[in-house]
Scaffold this motif. Structure first.
Motif, mmCIF file in Angstrom:
data_model
loop_
_atom_site.group_PDB
_atom_site.id
_atom_site.type_symbol
_atom_site.label_atom_id
_atom_site.label_comp_id
_atom_site.label_asym_id
_atom_site.label_seq_id
_atom_site.Cartn_x
_atom_site.Cartn_y
_atom_site.Cartn_z
ATOM 1 N N GLN A 1 -2.226 84.805 53.899
ATOM 2 C CA GLN A 1 -1.970 83.856 54.688
ATOM 3 C C GLN A 1 -1.142 82.768 53.752
ATOM 4 O O GLN A 1 -1.058 81.746 53.769
ATOM 5 C CB GLN A 1 -3.728 83.260 54.264
ATOM 6 C CG GLN A 1 -4.017 84.059 55.844
ATOM 7 C CD GLN A 1 -6.146 83.372 56.354
ATOM 8 O OE1 GLN A 1 -6.357 82.209 55.631
ATOM 9 N NE2 GLN A 1 -6.029 84.608 56.262
ATOM 10 N N MET A 2 -1.256 83.107 52.503
ATOM 11 C CA MET A 2 -0.943 81.571 51.319
ATOM 12 C C MET A 2 0.711 81.792 51.497
ATOM 13 O O MET A 2 1.047 83.245 51.311
ATOM 14 C CB MET A 2 -1.292 82.364 49.830
ATOM 15 C CG MET A 2 -0.686 81.985 48.993
ATOM 16 S SD MET A 2 -1.088 82.165 47.434
ATOM 17 C CE MET A 2 -1.667 83.369 46.970
ATOM 18 N N ARG A 3 1.447 81.024 50.834
ATOM 19 C CA ARG A 3 3.010 81.324 51.281
ATOM 20 C C ARG A 3 3.725 81.309 49.919
ATOM 21 O O ARG A 3 2.949 81.085 49.284
ATOM 22 C CB ARG A 3 3.418 79.545 51.456
ATOM 23 C CG ARG A 3 4.181 79.563 52.713
ATOM 24 C CD ARG A 3 4.332 78.128 53.582
ATOM 25 N NE ARG A 3 4.824 77.262 52.544
ATOM 26 C CZ ARG A 3 5.516 75.775 53.283
ATOM 27 N NH1 ARG A 3 5.176 75.380 53.820
ATOM 28 N NH2 ARG A 3 5.398 74.676 52.172
ATOM 29 N N SER A 4 4.940 81.949 50.063
ATOM 30 C CA SER A 4 5.104 82.303 48.542
ATOM 31 C C SER A 4 5.269 80.909 47.499
ATOM 32 O O SER A 4 5.204 81.378 46.070
ATOM 33 C CB SER A 4 6.349 83.354 49.248
ATOM 34 O OG SER A 4 7.310 82.195 49.082
ATOM 35 N N GLY B 1 16.582 84.870 53.339
ATOM 36 C CA GLY B 1 17.636 85.993 53.408
ATOM 37 C C GLY B 1 17.091 86.187 51.222
ATOM 38 O O GLY B 1 17.881 87.324 50.730
ATOM 39 N N LEU B 2 16.565 85.426 50.466
ATOM 40 C CA LEU B 2 16.572 85.183 49.439
ATOM 41 C C LEU B 2 15.392 85.702 49.047
ATOM 42 O O LEU B 2 14.154 85.317 49.745
ATOM 43 C CB LEU B 2 16.076 83.297 49.059
ATOM 44 C CG LEU B 2 17.766 82.973 49.356
ATOM 45 C CD1 LEU B 2 16.958 80.938 48.418
ATOM 46 C CD2 LEU B 2 18.491 83.459 47.992
ATOM 47 N N THR B 3 14.705 86.785 47.763
ATOM 48 C CA THR B 3 14.041 87.280 48.047
ATOM 49 C C THR B 3 12.151 86.387 47.412
ATOM 50 O O THR B 3 11.268 86.367 47.769
ATOM 51 C CB THR B 3 14.223 88.491 46.894
ATOM 52 O OG1 THR B 3 14.426 87.263 45.822
ATOM 53 C CG2 THR B 3 15.542 89.059 46.883
ATOM 54 N N TRP B 4 12.776 85.133 46.917
ATOM 55 C CA TRP B 4 11.882 84.173 46.981
ATOM 56 C C TRP B 4 12.120 82.977 48.166
ATOM 57 O O TRP B 4 11.654 81.963 47.291
ATOM 58 C CB TRP B 4 12.286 83.712 45.215
ATOM 59 C CG TRP B 4 13.484 82.700 45.426
ATOM 60 C CD1 TRP B 4 14.014 82.067 45.925
ATOM 61 C CD2 TRP B 4 14.350 83.464 44.344
ATOM 62 N NE1 TRP B 4 15.339 81.538 45.132
ATOM 63 C CE2 TRP B 4 16.127 82.952 44.996
ATOM 64 C CE3 TRP B 4 14.591 84.537 43.663
ATOM 65 C CZ2 TRP B 4 17.049 82.897 43.782
ATOM 66 C CZ3 TRP B 4 16.214 84.912 43.485
ATOM 67 C CH2 TRP B 4 17.200 84.089 43.765
ATOM 68 N N HIS C 1 8.143 86.303 40.953
ATOM 69 C CA HIS C 1 9.222 85.488 41.308
ATOM 70 C C HIS C 1 10.437 85.964 40.974
ATOM 71 O O HIS C 1 11.420 85.689 40.972
ATOM 72 C CB HIS C 1 9.021 84.074 42.067
ATOM 73 C CG HIS C 1 8.194 83.613 43.031
ATOM 74 N ND1 HIS C 1 6.770 83.959 42.924
ATOM 75 C CD2 HIS C 1 8.353 83.117 43.840
ATOM 76 C CE1 HIS C 1 5.831 83.543 44.006
ATOM 77 N NE2 HIS C 1 6.992 82.844 44.938
ATOM 78 N N GLY C 2 10.352 86.891 39.956
ATOM 79 C CA GLY C 2 11.685 87.932 39.975
ATOM 80 C C GLY C 2 11.371 87.545 38.199
ATOM 81 O O GLY C 2 12.820 87.434 37.298
ATOM 82 N N GLY C 3 10.881 85.979 37.145
ATOM 83 C CA GLY C 3 11.362 86.292 36.360
ATOM 84 C C GLY C 3 11.888 84.832 36.168
ATOM 85 O O GLY C 3 12.579 84.590 37.150
ATOM 86 N N PRO C 4 11.963 84.689 35.207
ATOM 87 C CA PRO C 4 13.122 83.036 35.085
ATOM 88 C C PRO C 4 14.741 83.615 35.217
ATOM 89 O O PRO C 4 14.773 84.266 34.902
ATOM 90 C CB PRO C 4 12.928 82.952 33.605
ATOM 91 C CG PRO C 4 11.408 83.561 32.822
ATOM 92 C CD PRO C 4 10.936 84.671 33.602
#
Lengths: 365, 433, 483
Positions: B136-139, B174-177, C464-467
């Motif tokens: 439920q939490m956004r990244s 498309g970004l992993t983050w 989140h992949g680190g710095p």
């Protein structure tokens, strides 16, 4: 003559291709389009004759660019494409045979040859090659066989088949136009499906064809290609369902007047002679499900839009929804002004519309 | 059946991974797992421990369950915003200290608060953490709190509603983050080797529901019901008068665990009065008929009171419309899918998100919404809908944009809806209007 | 799409002309905007073909690429565009005002005005973004050298494009977007993307209905597309032969004929928008735009790097948080400025209008440690009240005052007021609504929300992949093919 042949008349049927099959998923609720496509009617010509020509022209610059890009990828036995596939699919360096199936002339012969090569490859015969250029696949669509021509099928050594789709829209910093990618994914899914059925019929595991297709596009602002795997599982499930529903077209056709035809009665000079009014009336007998999105997808859209004038659907799905599903513009306005009493199933919509009308007049006076 | 907790804790303390994910289908004992994990970490000295939940209510519920499970004297710090007043279930425990700063919490070895509150801390480091309701939490929220812990256990239900944003942007696709993705999605894309465990048994859903919900919404993470065929029973003490459709639906649900109460096909406003009234009537009739729930927790039967019945809908205005058909004194819960997440009832009435609609939208097709609504019940679920949903689904254009490098999310809402409607077809009761 | 807008659309169908959906203008309009109408070559990734650009309706400058596949010519086009656009931008880097120190900020200078670029449609915004992307990394020396103005142009275009994602910003505005924010036509949103059709509905030529004007506007021969995509028939029958022939004059007149109709539409759009009075809070948002402009101008002056291709994790999260705050504020501000927009919330039950029927302005709450002024007012609502106890609302008439629901009985809502009444225990005149006053209360709030805290980029967590690696433009960026 079958009913569908009657509908088409003397003209040669327009055959389905991956793009038209993909279109089955863009507005699957539209009977008119479904019947026209099933009957192989030239919608573009029909639309043009009744005075609502489609506007799907293609610029020669775009065509040239697409051809140049594909040719560049396939030059020297697909050298550049192989490099990309090795990266994205981890193809072993050595296994790089290449089969150009486009050279086989006759359609059926080409389909047979494609089938033979592909099943041989599925047997794990290494001599069968790695890349199949323009193979010809067949897919049954509504009881008719349709020929399909993927850009390329790659066979990963000892493993899976991958459909490769070459497109000339750019992938910029890892992103591409979502609508274009979606269309490419649907088209590729048609090939995956055809290929899976081919293998299944020949007694192989259809799972040998990957649900990941390889989309090859120019990268950034260059001509340099970049390959991306696109998962088409959702597209496959939609396609399978819509193909399974093709049977309903027979039911629609059975309900039409047996004399109904869209034969344009083209004269010797190639000019359609059938009166426009007859054709318009004929189209009116098959329900359309027009929405503004059709303008980008269907040759008949301008005709259907004209026909849908005065309906709230012509203003967009969300407009009709916000109006409580009331389908005609004039009726929505009458309900809003209180000029007509609402039917029982319109009471809530009418109440909302009257409130909305009151608010508008209050704020605009 | 196997207890996954030892394996989960072994992975977490192995030193091989910084995180462990536990996927929990509806009613699979997620809260119990969090409580047991906490007490186990306390007894083996994995302390201090930070616990993150998503809402104040979740935090307070968790505290109320944790305190009795912990050895006496283990202090819990309840990190809260200023102005927070602890509800009785928290305030009654002497071992709980409430404070808006960590310094105010004394020597608490367990500090618990919402993600939003944790995100206001700019220092402090906890060697261990548990993140509850992590799907439920956004990244972007995880990004703000992740520096507070070394190793973390992430627990949540992957089938529920995804977090969302009021901003529509394709800037980060498309970004992993991608900050719009769920915390777990981003966590796993950066750390694909993290162990992912699954709770395999739903203790809430009855035998009649677990396979249906599992197949439709958890195609790659199958689960079963903890109770077997016939272990749960819903009996009606009185018979229906006149045998109308409402009674027929209640009886169908009592007998089979499911019912589809189908109204005549019609395109309606969202707040379809007839459907709203039907929802209210069905919920009331379940209670009026003296429904008694027999189960492993109440082998001699427990009456299904108003408090054990809920009505769920997609939109707030629908909730308001349904409530207007219930007496003000009614204790029947009426709420949106978002707010029903994590809750459990004996019988639920669901206003189908696609009922009366002419077109489906991404919102209405979102699989998580239907999943939440169809998985809140211990005994039976009655779905209220206008006829025509399967046709609507078949006519739905499949034209959503596809983005490169964005993993395809399963289940697909369209397919999940088809599956549920196909199942409900066999449980249909028609209201002829 | 709201029900009010939907109703306006059906009214437009029946009346034959577009209907207003706003009573004030919600975009800032510069007194000298730079109108930019770009065309791209079909099939290519944003390859420039031509553009009309200028800040005066009667002085459009035509730029074009005689051989659109020629890389050097594209950069010449970029340099020419840079000359115009950068001098336009520079012309705002003059007079400043001093912004006094805030709680955590030093006093600073801010330009008193800022540039504004107007493009025809969403595609025009996309062109700006992609043209910025394809030019900002270029080097001005070495093997792939381009004119010094080209990478600078790229940075500015990128700035404008990124700022346009920011809700409420008016630095880069699409005309179709601005017009459809204020008028509803009798056609669909899809069709509204055609600038000529949209203007046709809003301001049809005399003797013609909006519907007729829009239909005519769809004929690419009379109304060439507003770009960046060109009409394929034009490409095949006019453009290709002209390029083939290598005749500059043929090309110039062909391209001018494609662009001029849109140029004129752009200025018609400007005057239509100028006909609307600006909303009260438009100036406030423009001030934020001027701040952003001032900040970027000094960043550029200090030689800052070109903007990264994609946001790193922390930057993405921070930007999303900024956008969300801006979106909430923008929604509230527009509703406060415009009763017609506020009416949408009345329709959905998030606002209600009514008349004060009872007021106790001097009510004191002495239940807490300190006695506080907490007046009660009873409002008789004209609208269905869907909000209930616990809700808190604000009236645009007194934005700094919050009303909390005490009770609702029938149409009567009792609110307890706090804020906006000074610090004493008696209310200053006018600060509390009096009996008979008509007002609207809404749950929308423009109150300040503190920005969220984020880790620094160097502290990007392992989740989140680190710095990330610090982005430094490299040779490859500078050399990037453009073909």
């Amino acid at each position: 003559m079958t009913n569908l042949e009657c509908l088409r008349g003397a003209a040669a049927p327009k055959s389905h291709n991956a793009r038209t099959i993909a279109a089955l998923t863009t507005n699957p609720g539209c009977s008119r389009r479904a019947v026209m496509d099933a009957a192989g009617i030239d919608k573009e010509r029909l639309a043009s004759h009744v005075g609502f020509p489609a506007r799907f022209g293609q610029s020669q610059f775009a065509i040239t660019r697409g051809n140049v890009f594909e040719a560049q990828l396939k030059a020297n036995g697909c050298a550049e494409l192989l490099r990309l596939l090795r990266e994205v699919l981890a193809l072993p360096i050595g296994a790089a045979a290449y089969d150009d199936l486009e050279s086989v002339n006759q359609l059926d012969a080409r389909a047979d040859r494609s089938r033979e090569l592909l099943t041989r490859a599925a047997d794990g015969d290494e001599d069968a090659g790695t890349l199949f250029d323009h193979p010809l696949l067949r897919l049954e669509v509504g009881g008719r066989w349709v020929y399909l021509e993927p850009d390329l099928i790659a066979l990963q050594f000892g493993g899976k088949f991958y459909v490769v789709e070459i497109k000339s829209f750019a992938v910029i910093d890892g992103k591409a136009d979502g609508t274009k990618v979606s269309a490419a994914a649907t088209q590729s899914a048609v090939y995956v499906l055809a290929m899976r059925r081919l293998l299944a019929e020949a007694g192989y595991d259809p799972g040998l064809v990957s649900h990941d297709v390889v989309l090859v596009c120019p990268e950034n602002f260059s001509n340099r290609p970049v390959a991306t795997l696109v998962d088409v599982r959702k597209k496959l499930s939609v396609l399978e369902r819509q193909l399974a529903r093709m049977g309903r077209i027979d039911a629609i056709v059975d309900g039409l007047s047996p004399s109904l035809t869209f034969d344009l009665q083209v004269d010797d000079a190639g000019v359609p002679q059938r009166p426009v009014a007859e054709l318009v009336d004929g189209m009116g007998q098959i329900d359309a499900r027009y929405s503004p999105e059709c303008l980008a997808n269907c040759e008949l859209a301008f005709f259907c839009r004209h026909e849908a004038r005065g309906s709230t659907a012509a203003l967009g799905k969300s407009v009709r929804e916000e109006l409580g599903g009331v389908s005609s513009v004039s009726h929505a306005l009458s309900l809003a002004s209180g000029a007509v009493p609402p039917a029982e199933d319109e009471i809530e919509a009418a109440e909302m519309l009257r409130f909305a009308a009151k608010l508008r007049s209050e704020c605009l006076s | 059946m196997s207890d996954v907790l030892p394996a989960v804790l072994a992975d977490l303390t192995s030193g091989l991974h910084r995180g462990v994910v536990v996927d929990s289908p509806p009613g699979a004992g997620k809260s119990t797992l969090v409580v047991r994990a906490t007490s186990s970490m306390v007894s083996s000295g994995q302390l201090p421990l930070m616990i993150v939940a998503q809402t104040n209510e979740q935090v307070d519920d968790l505290i109320a369950r944790l305190v009795p499970a912990l050895p006496p004297g283990v202090g819990i710090g309840r990190l809260s915003a200023q102005g927070y007043v602890a509800p009785p279930r928290v305030a009654q425990h002497a071992s709980v200290t409430v404070g808006s700063k960590v310094a105010d919490l004394g020597p608490a070895l367990i500090v618990i608060g919402t993600a939003a509150k944790w995100a206001t801390l700019s220092e402090g480091q906890w060697p261990w953490a548990i993140v509850d309701e992590a799907y439920q939490m956004r990244s972007d929220m995880l990004l703000r709190i992740a520096n507070r812990f070394d190793k973390a256990l992430f627990v949540g239900d992957p089938g529920q509603l995804d977090p969302f944003s009021v901003v529509e942007s394709e800037r980060w696709t498309g970004l992993t983050w991608d900050p719009m993705q769920s915390a777990v999605a981003v966590l796993l894309r950066h750390n694909p080797d993290l162990p992912v465990h699954r709770l395999p048994v739903s203790w809430r859903l009855p035998y009649s529901a677990a396979p249906v919900v599992s197949q439709a919404f958890y195609p790659f993470a199958e689960f079963t019901s903890g109770t077997g065929e016939g272990d749960r029973r819903l009996s009606l003490s009185t018979s229906g008068v006149g045998g109308g459709a409402v009674d027929a639906a209640v009886e169908m649900a009592a007998a089979t665990g499911w019912a589809l109460y189908e109204l005549p096909s019609q395109h309606t406003l969202r707040t379809d009065a007839e459907a709203a009234a039907a929802c209210a009537a069905l919920a009331q009739r379940v209670v009026e008929r003296g429904a008694v729930a027999y189960s492993e927790v109440a082998p001699d039967g427990a009456p299904v009171t108003e408090a054990r019945v809920a009505i769920g809908a997609a939109h707030r205005d629908q909730v308001a419309a349904i409530r207007s058909y219930l007496p003000e004194s009614s204790e029947i819960t009426v709420d949106t899918a978002n707010r029903l997440q994590g809750r459990e009832y004996d019988v639920t009435i669901v206003l189908h998100p696609l009922s009366g609609r002419r077109d489906a939208t991404a919102f209405h097709l979102e699989s998580g919404r239907l999943c939440v609504l169809a998985s809140r019940h211990r005994h039976a679920c009655i779905v209220v809908a206008r006829a025509g949903i399967p046709e609507l689904l078949d006519a739905h254009p499949s034209t959503e944009p596809v983005h490169l490098n964005v993993p395809v999310k399963f289940p697909d809402g369209w397919e999940a809806n088809q599956a549920i409607m196909a199942h409900l077809h066999g449980h249909r009761v028609r209201d002829s209007g | 799409m709201s029900a009010l807008t939907a109703l306006a659309r059906v009214s437009a169908v029946s009346s034959g002309v577009a209907q207003p959906i706003a009573t004030v203008r919600h975009v800032h309009l510069s007194s000298r905007p730079l109108v930019f109408v770009p065309l791209a070559l079909a099939g290519e990734a944003n390859a420039p073909l031509a553009a009309l650009v200028g800040s005066s309706p009667d002085a459009p400058q035509l730029l074009f690429v005689p051989q659109p596949r020629n890389r050097d010519q594209r950069f010449e086009f970029a340099a020419k565009l840079a000359a115009i656009l950068l001098s336009y931008v520079d012309s705002f880097c003059g007079e400043t005002e001093t912004v006094p120190a805030g709680r955590n900020t030093e006093p600073r200078e801010r330009y008193v005005d800022a540039p504004q670029i107007l493009v025809p449609n969403g595609g025009g915004v996309g062109f700006v973004r992609l043209f910025g992307r394809s030019t900002r990394f270029r080097r001005t020396e070495g093997e792939y050298a381009v004119d010094a103005s080209v990478p600078l142009l790229g940075r500015w275009l990128t700035f404008f494009a990124e700022r346009s994602e920011y809700p409420g910003s008016s630095l880069l505005v699409s005309m179709t977007g601005a017009l459809s924010m204020h008028w509803a036509t009798g056609q669909s949103a899809v069709e509204d993307a055609n600038l000529a059709a949209l203007v046709g509905w809003i301001d049809p030529p005399s003797g013609m209905s909006g519907a007729e004007a829009a239909l005519e506007a769809e004929d690419p021969l009379t109304w060439p597309p507003a770009g960046p995509a060109t009409d394929p028939t034009f490409d095949n029958e006019v453009l290709a032969p002209a390029i083939e022939a290598g005749s500059l004059s043929m090309l110039e007149s062909a391209l001018r004929s494609q662009l001029m109709p849109t140029w004129e539409l752009m200025w018609r759009g400007v005057s239509l928008l100028r006909g609307l009075p600006p909303g009260a809070r438009v100036e406030q948002r423009w001030t934020a735009d001027r701040d952003a402009f001032t900040g970027f101008a000094s960043y550029v002056a200090e030689g800052g790097y070109p903007q990264a291709k994609r946001d790193v994790a922390v930057a993405a999260a921070q930007r999303l948080a900024r956008l969300e705050r801006a979106q909430a504020l923008y929604d509230a501000q527009r509703a406060y400025d415009d009763p017609l927009l506020l009416a949408e919330y009345r329709l959905s039950g998030e606002a209600f209008a009514g008349t004060v029927i009872a007021s106790s302005p001097d009510r004191i709450d002495d239940s807490g440690k300190r006695r506080v002024l907490r007046p009660h007012v009873t409002v008789r609502s004209e609208d269905p009240v869907l909000l209930g106890p616990g809700a808190s609302v604000v009236s645009p008439a007194r934005p700094s005052q919050t009303g909390s629901f005490v009770s609702v009985s029938g149409p009567d809502v009792v609110l307890e007021l706090s804020g906006g009444m000074g610090r004493g225990l008696t209310t200053p005149p006018g600060s509390v609504p009096e009996v008979g006053e008509r007002l609207t209360y809404t749950t929308l709030t423009e109150s300040y929300q503190a920005p969220a805290a984020f880790p620094s980029r160097e502290e990007t967590p392992w989740t989140h992949g680190g710095p990330p690696v610090e982005y430094v433009p490299d040779d490859e960026d500078a050399a990037e093919d453009w073909s």
